[in-house]
Motif scaffolding. Structure first.
Motif, mmCIF file in Angstrom:
data_model
loop_
_atom_site.group_PDB
_atom_site.id
_atom_site.type_symbol
_atom_site.label_atom_id
_atom_site.label_comp_id
_atom_site.label_asym_id
_atom_site.label_seq_id
_atom_site.Cartn_x
_atom_site.Cartn_y
_atom_site.Cartn_z
ATOM 1 N N UNK A 20 0.763 -1.012 0.033
ATOM 2 C CA UNK A 20 -0.364 -0.354 0.394
ATOM 3 C C UNK A 20 1.040 1.221 -0.062
ATOM 4 N N UNK A 21 0.178 2.203 -0.636
ATOM 5 C CA UNK A 21 0.645 3.654 -0.202
ATOM 6 C C UNK A 21 1.062 3.989 0.584
ATOM 7 N N UNK A 22 0.869 5.601 0.650
ATOM 8 C CA UNK A 22 0.643 5.893 1.879
ATOM 9 C C UNK A 22 -0.590 7.859 0.796
ATOM 10 N N UNK A 23 -1.652 7.762 2.042
ATOM 11 C CA UNK A 23 -2.757 8.588 1.941
ATOM 12 C C UNK A 23 -2.507 10.307 1.549
ATOM 13 N N UNK A 24 -2.379 11.021 0.517
ATOM 14 C CA UNK A 24 -1.496 12.661 0.457
ATOM 15 C C UNK A 24 -2.136 13.324 1.704
ATOM 16 N N UNK A 25 -3.209 13.069 2.563
ATOM 17 C CA UNK A 25 -3.678 13.305 3.642
ATOM 18 C C UNK A 25 -2.051 13.496 4.786
ATOM 19 N N UNK A 26 -1.762 12.114 4.705
ATOM 20 C CA UNK A 26 -0.939 11.849 5.770
ATOM 21 C C UNK A 26 0.847 12.377 5.460
ATOM 22 N N UNK A 27 0.715 12.232 3.639
ATOM 23 C CA UNK A 27 2.057 13.304 3.643
ATOM 24 C C UNK A 27 2.656 14.773 3.521
ATOM 25 N N UNK A 28 1.192 15.399 3.238
ATOM 26 C CA UNK A 28 0.906 16.468 3.654
ATOM 27 C C UNK A 28 1.393 17.055 4.790
ATOM 28 N N UNK A 29 0.870 16.575 6.289
ATOM 29 C CA UNK A 29 1.707 16.847 7.441
ATOM 30 C C UNK A 29 2.717 15.667 7.914
ATOM 31 N N UNK A 30 3.588 14.958 7.006
ATOM 32 C CA UNK A 30 4.539 14.418 7.313
ATOM 33 C C UNK A 30 4.563 13.099 8.016
ATOM 34 N N UNK A 31 3.435 12.007 7.696
ATOM 35 C CA UNK A 31 3.601 11.504 9.428
ATOM 36 C C UNK A 31 3.525 10.095 8.494
ATOM 37 N N UNK A 32 4.453 9.388 8.966
ATOM 38 C CA UNK A 32 4.052 7.609 7.716
ATOM 39 C C UNK A 32 4.742 6.954 8.652
ATOM 40 N N UNK A 33 4.033 5.742 7.971
ATOM 41 C CA UNK A 33 3.986 4.926 9.118
ATOM 42 C C UNK A 33 4.900 4.383 9.353
ATOM 43 N N UNK A 34 6.117 3.512 10.460
ATOM 44 C CA UNK A 34 6.738 3.146 10.936
ATOM 45 C C UNK A 34 6.731 1.565 10.810
ATOM 46 N N UNK A 35 7.576 0.865 11.002
ATOM 47 C CA UNK A 35 7.284 -1.095 10.909
ATOM 48 C C UNK A 35 7.099 -1.169 12.555
ATOM 49 N N UNK A 36 6.139 -2.237 12.692
ATOM 50 C CA UNK A 36 5.303 -2.586 13.664
ATOM 51 C C UNK A 36 4.276 -1.293 13.708
ATOM 52 N N UNK A 37 3.555 -0.399 13.128
ATOM 53 C CA UNK A 37 2.366 0.242 13.280
ATOM 54 C C UNK A 37 1.428 -0.352 13.191
ATOM 55 N N UNK A 38 -0.060 -0.363 13.922
ATOM 56 C CA UNK A 38 -0.852 -0.767 13.502
ATOM 57 C C UNK A 38 -1.572 0.029 12.247
ATOM 58 N N UNK A 39 -2.629 0.102 10.793
ATOM 59 C CA UNK A 39 -2.487 1.500 10.654
ATOM 60 C C UNK A 39 -4.253 1.023 9.580
ATOM 61 N N UNK A 40 -4.563 1.827 9.142
ATOM 62 C CA UNK A 40 -5.781 1.418 9.152
ATOM 63 C C UNK A 40 -5.117 1.569 7.146
#
Length: 364
Positions: free
Chosen positions: A60-80
């Motif tokens: 999966x990629x990361x949504x534009x909303x998360x990219x805009x605020x510079x919030x990227x998942x780390x290994x081990x994160x639980x995500x939606x």
């Protein structure tokens, strides 16, 4: 859902519960209804993430909303994940609250803390008998581990190469009071069973250490098959090459989850002030006897810490390490404050521009 074989490595199918999912995650995810999935990040490859979900994995990629605020998942994160079967893609749209956040400071004046892994229960600080066995480096790893909220365990690999592995462990125990220190040999398997108490099902362990200490060999030993490439250390300085190039989560045969990390040679302390007390409890206990409550343990009169160094109760090298890390923390705090001032100025500048543009529009 676009299920696929992980780009990092093949993963065993797991349920969310197998991956460490809890009631807290259920509560955080409950606000999502419709085409949403929950999963756990297994690794990152440049601009995409491999996420383990119920029964498989997706890329999966990361949504534009998360990219805009510079919030990227780390290994081990639980995500939606927003599941888009009509397009054959999935997109990470949110990161669920982290139980622990393991980060290190990045080198350089403008460096910010770099998240190494999330939702970690235990950190194996892996070192090796020989030149890599560096007490000062271990103290730095302990500080950032304590600050994360995870529990540290020091693992001395290649102990079969030491003349006296017990003495080696005792040496490290002296600078890590109360922390388990376990000598092993990942190649022969000697002592590896002593790690079993920390490998309970659904618990997450992160491996950190320099290149060449044998983290990948240990992973292969614990997984039971070769999943990570390994290489020999150089004879002239005992250092190894970066055989691990990405952070990745593995599911062990016993149900524990383990995150392997590329070798860390530079370990910035970042803003890990919370970890100092747990890393240097002996110095803080001595400090209670200082004449002044704000004693810096340098040249102040009535300093109980300096007195302990003078009578041999405390080693000068340990106090020097404490001073070094405290200076780094002070620098990081100053840098953060300067950054906030710059951010505030930038915001006011943007507000001023908006006001001027509005005034021009109104005057037309």
């Amino acid at each position: 859902m676009s299920q696929s074989t992980s780009r990092c490595k093949e993963q065993h199918p797991c349920t969310l519960e197998d991956l460490g999912w809890t009631k807290e995650h259920d509560a955080a995810f409950s606000k999502y209804a419709g085409p949403y999935l929950a999963g756990r990040v297994a690794c990152r490859q440049k601009t995409v993430w491999d996420v383990l979900v119920d029964g498989g994995s997706v890329t999966a990629g990361v949504s534009g909303a998360l990219r805009k605020i510079g919030r990227f998942p780390a290994v081990g994160d639980f995500v939606v994940l927003l599941n888009q079967p009509e397009a054959g893609t999935s997109m990470i749209v949110d990161i669920l609250p982290q139980k622990t956040r393991f980060a290190r400071g990045t080198p350089g004046r403008e460096g910010a803390d770099q998240v190494i892994a999330a939702n970690i229960d235990t950190v194996f600080i892996v070192t090796a008998a020989g030149r890599d066995l560096n007490a000062r480096r271990i103290e730095r790893f302990l500080a950032i581990t304590h600050a994360s909220g995870a529990c540290p365990v020091v693992v001395i690999n290649k102990s079969d190469l030491a003349d006296d592995p017990v003495a080696l462990a005792d040496e490290i125990t002296s600078i890590s009071p109360g922390i388990p220190v376990i000598p092993i040999s990942a190649v022969s398997g000697e002592g590896v069973d002593r790690l079993d108490p920390y490998l309970s099902p659904r618990t997450t362990i992160a491996l950190i250490g320099s290149s060449g200490v044998g983290k990948s060999t240990l992973i292969n030993r614990l997984v039971g098959r070769p999943v990570q490439a390994t290489s020999h250390t150089r004879d002239y300085d005992d250092r190894g090459r970066h055989t691990t190039t990405v952070r990745q989560l593995f599911v062990l045969a016993g149900g524990a989850l383990m995150i392997d990390n590329p070798g860390l040679r530079e370990v910035g302390i970042g803003t890990a002030s919370a970890g100092i007390a747990d890393t240097f409890p002996d110095i803080l206990e001595l400090a209670e006897g200082c004449r002044f409550s704000d004693c810096r343990h340098e040249e102040e009169p009535g300093c109980a810490v300096q007195a302990a160094v003078a009578d041999g109760t405390l080693s000068a090298s340990r106090l020097n390490s404490f001073h070094r890390l405290m200076r780094e923390l002070a620098f990081e705090r100053d840098k953060e404050e300067i950054g906030l001032v710059r951010l505030e100025k930038k915001r006011w500048k943007e507000i001023g521009k908006i006001a001027r543009d509005f005034a021009k529009t109104k005057g037309r």
